[in-house]
Write a protein that holds these residues in place. Sequence first.
Motif, PDB file in Angstrom:
ATOM      1  N   ILE A 126       1.649  -9.864  -0.188  1.00 51.88           N
ATOM      2  CA  ILE A 126       0.914  -9.197  -1.267  1.00 51.88           C
ATOM      3  C   ILE A 126       1.114  -7.685  -1.184  1.00 51.88           C
ATOM      4  O   ILE A 126       1.310  -7.008  -2.197  1.00 51.88           O
ATOM      5  CB  ILE A 126      -0.577  -9.566  -1.202  1.00 51.88           C
ATOM      6  CG1 ILE A 126      -0.779 -11.034  -1.581  1.00 51.88           C
ATOM      7  CG2 ILE A 126      -1.398  -8.658  -2.111  1.00 51.88           C
ATOM      8  CD1 ILE A 126      -2.186 -11.535  -1.359  1.00 51.88           C
ATOM      9  N   GLN A 127       1.058  -7.151   0.030  1.00 52.66           N
ATOM     10  CA  GLN A 127       1.245  -5.718   0.203  1.00 52.66           C
ATOM     11  C   GLN A 127       2.649  -5.299  -0.180  1.00 52.66           C
ATOM     12  O   GLN A 127       2.852  -4.204  -0.740  1.00 52.66           O
ATOM     13  CB  GLN A 127       0.942  -5.318   1.648  1.00 52.66           C
ATOM     14  CG  GLN A 127       0.909  -3.820   1.865  1.00 52.66           C
ATOM     15  CD  GLN A 127      -0.131  -3.131   1.015  1.00 52.66           C
ATOM     16  OE1 GLN A 127      -1.270  -3.599   0.928  1.00 52.66           O
ATOM     17  NE2 GLN A 127       0.238  -2.033   0.371  1.00 52.66           N
ATOM     18  N   ALA A 132       5.763  -2.348  -4.096  1.00 53.99           N
ATOM     19  CA  ALA A 132       6.819  -2.280  -5.111  1.00 53.99           C
ATOM     20  C   ALA A 132       6.242  -1.837  -6.456  1.00 53.99           C
ATOM     21  O   ALA A 132       6.852  -1.036  -7.178  1.00 53.99           O
ATOM     22  CB  ALA A 132       7.496  -3.646  -5.242  1.00 53.99           C
ATOM     23  N   SER A 133       5.026  -2.346  -6.794  1.00 54.11           N
ATOM     24  CA  SER A 133       4.384  -1.962  -8.055  1.00 54.11           C
ATOM     25  C   SER A 133       4.009  -0.479  -8.051  1.00 54.11           C
ATOM     26  O   SER A 133       4.275   0.240  -9.032  1.00 54.11           O
ATOM     27  CB  SER A 133       3.140  -2.822  -8.275  1.00 54.11           C
ATOM     28  OG  SER A 133       2.455  -2.427  -9.442  1.00 54.11           O
ATOM     29  N   ASP A 134       3.408  -0.014  -6.934  1.00 45.74           N
ATOM     30  CA  ASP A 134       3.029   1.406  -6.846  1.00 45.74           C
ATOM     31  C   ASP A 134       4.257   2.307  -6.905  1.00 45.74           C
ATOM     32  O   ASP A 134       4.248   3.357  -7.580  1.00 45.74           O
ATOM     33  CB  ASP A 134       2.272   1.658  -5.550  1.00 45.74           C
ATOM     34  CG  ASP A 134       0.926   0.946  -5.520  1.00 45.74           C
ATOM     35  OD1 ASP A 134       0.457   0.534  -6.590  1.00 45.74           O
ATOM     36  OD2 ASP A 134       0.367   0.800  -4.408  1.00 45.74           O
ATOM     37  N   ALA A 136       7.092   1.596  -8.353  1.00 46.36           N
ATOM     38  CA  ALA A 136       7.643   1.536  -9.711  1.00 46.36           C
ATOM     39  C   ALA A 136       6.859   2.452 -10.652  1.00 46.36           C
ATOM     40  O   ALA A 136       7.448   3.161 -11.489  1.00 46.36           O
ATOM     41  CB  ALA A 136       7.619   0.099 -10.217  1.00 46.36           C
ATOM     42  N   GLU A 137       5.522   2.441 -10.514  1.00 45.42           N
ATOM     43  CA  GLU A 137       4.706   3.320 -11.356  1.00 45.42           C
ATOM     44  C   GLU A 137       4.998   4.783 -11.049  1.00 45.42           C
ATOM     45  O   GLU A 137       5.095   5.617 -11.968  1.00 45.42           O
ATOM     46  CB  GLU A 137       3.223   3.020 -11.124  1.00 45.42           C
ATOM     47  CG  GLU A 137       2.774   1.679 -11.664  1.00 45.42           C
ATOM     48  CD  GLU A 137       1.300   1.431 -11.434  1.00 45.42           C
ATOM     49  OE1 GLU A 137       0.636   2.343 -10.895  1.00 45.42           O
ATOM     50  OE2 GLU A 137       0.811   0.344 -11.806  1.00 45.42           O
ATOM     51  N   ALA A 138       5.126   5.117  -9.773  1.00 48.84           N
ATOM     52  CA  ALA A 138       5.427   6.500  -9.409  1.00 48.84           C
ATOM     53  C   ALA A 138       6.820   6.894  -9.896  1.00 48.84           C
ATOM     54  O   ALA A 138       7.034   8.032 -10.362  1.00 48.84           O
ATOM     55  CB  ALA A 138       5.330   6.668  -7.897  1.00 48.84           C
ATOM     56  N   ASP A 139       7.778   6.000  -9.794  1.00 49.66           N
ATOM     57  CA  ASP A 139       9.123   6.273 -10.308  1.00 49.66           C
ATOM     58  C   ASP A 139       9.101   6.508 -11.817  1.00 49.66           C
ATOM     59  O   ASP A 139       9.772   7.420 -12.338  1.00 49.66           O
ATOM     60  CB  ASP A 139      10.060   5.102  -9.985  1.00 49.66           C
ATOM     61  CG  ASP A 139      10.533   5.137  -8.540  1.00 49.66           C
ATOM     62  OD1 ASP A 139      10.620   6.233  -7.961  1.00 49.66           O
ATOM     63  OD2 ASP A 139      10.808   4.058  -7.974  1.00 49.66           O
ATOM     64  N   LEU A 140       8.333   5.671 -12.524  1.00 45.52           N
ATOM     65  CA  LEU A 140       8.238   5.820 -13.980  1.00 45.52           C
ATOM     66  C   LEU A 140       7.584   7.146 -14.354  1.00 45.52           C
ATOM     67  O   LEU A 140       8.041   7.836 -15.276  1.00 45.52           O
ATOM     68  CB  LEU A 140       7.434   4.652 -14.553  1.00 45.52           C
ATOM     69  CG  LEU A 140       7.202   4.687 -16.064  1.00 45.52           C
ATOM     70  CD1 LEU A 140       8.537   4.671 -16.812  1.00 45.52           C
ATOM     71  CD2 LEU A 140       6.329   3.520 -16.506  1.00 45.52           C
ATOM     72  N   ALA A 255       2.636   3.356   1.270  1.00 47.57           N
ATOM     73  CA  ALA A 255       3.094   1.967   1.242  1.00 47.57           C
ATOM     74  C   ALA A 255       3.676   1.557   2.585  1.00 47.57           C
ATOM     75  O   ALA A 255       3.399   0.459   3.094  1.00 47.57           O
ATOM     76  CB  ALA A 255       4.130   1.778   0.134  1.00 47.57           C
ATOM     77  N   ALA A 256       4.476   2.456   3.165  1.00 37.65           N
ATOM     78  CA  ALA A 256       5.073   2.151   4.465  1.00 37.65           C
ATOM     79  C   ALA A 256       3.994   2.007   5.534  1.00 37.65           C
ATOM     80  O   ALA A 256       4.048   1.102   6.376  1.00 37.65           O
ATOM     81  CB  ALA A 256       6.065   3.239   4.857  1.00 37.65           C
ATOM     82  N   ALA A 257       2.988   2.911   5.496  1.00 32.96           N
ATOM     83  CA  ALA A 257       1.919   2.856   6.492  1.00 32.96           C
ATOM     84  C   ALA A 257       1.110   1.570   6.352  1.00 32.96           C
ATOM     85  O   ALA A 257       0.800   0.903   7.343  1.00 32.96           O
ATOM     86  CB  ALA A 257       1.005   4.075   6.349  1.00 32.96           C
ATOM     87  N   ARG A 258       0.754   1.218   5.103  1.00 31.79           N
ATOM     88  CA  ARG A 258       0.000  -0.023   4.905  1.00 31.79           C
ATOM     89  C   ARG A 258       0.823  -1.237   5.312  1.00 31.79           C
ATOM     90  O   ARG A 258       0.306  -2.187   5.895  1.00 31.79           O
ATOM     91  CB  ARG A 258      -0.439  -0.129   3.440  1.00 31.79           C
ATOM     92  CG  ARG A 258      -1.562   0.818   3.054  1.00 31.79           C
ATOM     93  CD  ARG A 258      -2.147   0.451   1.709  1.00 31.79           C
ATOM     94  NE  ARG A 258      -1.188   0.633   0.636  1.00 31.79           N
ATOM     95  CZ  ARG A 258      -1.105   1.730  -0.118  1.00 31.79           C
ATOM     96  NH1 ARG A 258      -1.930   2.743   0.122  1.00 31.79           N
ATOM     97  NH2 ARG A 258      -0.216   1.816  -1.081  1.00 31.79           N
TER      98      ARG A 258
END
Length: 425
Positions: A126-127, A132-134, A136-140, A255-258
Amino acid sequence: MKWTKNRKLLAGISLALVILVAFSVGGWLGDNGVDPIDGVLVRRGDLRISVLARGNLEAKDSARLVNELEGRANIIYLIEEGTRVAVGDVVCELDTSGHKDRLVDQAISVDRARASFIDAQAQYEIQVIQNASDAAEADLALELAQLRFEAYVADEGEWEGELARAEEAIVLAEESIKQAEETLEWTEKLYGQGFVQKTELDRDRLNVTQKRISRDQALRDRNLKKTFGDRARRKELSAGVESRKRDLEVVRKQAAARLVDFESERVSAERELERQIGKHVKLMDQVSKGTLRAPEAGLVVYGRRKSRYGSDEVPQEGSEVHERQTIITIPRAGGMTADVSLHETKLDKVRVGLACLIRVDALPGKLFHGRVAAVAAVADSGSWMSNPNQRLYRTEVALATEVPEMRPGMSCSIEILVEDLKDVL
């Protein structure tokens, strides 16, 4: 009571003195009543120097069945000694009820560990999706910020459009002024001729003033845009791009830390599952080792061990056996050996290779030959328990011939031939 004891003590001392005097008088008279001892004549002849010991027969080569259960176990079934068995026959069963109880508990621990691992694996996946979703949003967001900046600075882009609209607003304002001035001029002529009211004249004059004000505003807006608007907008859009870049970097690091945290939990859960499965497999193996089967065909012989008192102990149903203790041996073809315990005072005479004479108690009148095959380097610990002042060393004597009547465990006497002296006094 005390006086009675003293009287008895004095009487005993008096009797001892009388006996002593009687023997002394007899010695003085030269007649002590003892016959003279006949001596042995000194002669020349052969002399054999040997060491005598007792021992038990053992097979040179045999299959050993040992207790592989951890700790101690009780024997609940034991085949009769001397029975001939085939490969796979059950010869002994050990009590594994405690292991079976722990096996049930361990199965529950395995299920719990597996559930924890599945949950940790799901949380990790899930993480991964959330990361990947976070990202993608930051990239967008970054891409949109870059597009807004490029759209502003490009040829015929947003800046040129804004500047053009400012110029067009001025042009439209100038045209509106001209139109309003023409209308006012016409209204003034009509007012001079008395065809319109003064209110209409004032209205048209106000309209011209408004159009001129609108033109002046358009001029100021255009000048402001040229002077400050372009630079401010460029900085704003550029800062937006840099901010989105930083946001993207933050998202990636978070994301990497989580993911590291979830990965650590997943790995820990996986290792715990492997550990619990390993314990379950080990317990299953322990339970399976509670049943001892014959690895090959042959004659069943009980394994013997020295007790703490120095006597031989043999396994029996209901008795307790230690871990790695030999319970049964199945001799193979290849001859017999005699297991002997030698006292430490005899070690200086015995060495490997000395000839031996063996007499088996179960085969009276028969003499067998052999040689010393091995002498232990250290004393048997069992002898220390039976007598702390006694040191016995295990010695192995190999028999030269194989006799079908010999059985492991038979008692025997061994004469180790140290030296034969010829013609000595």
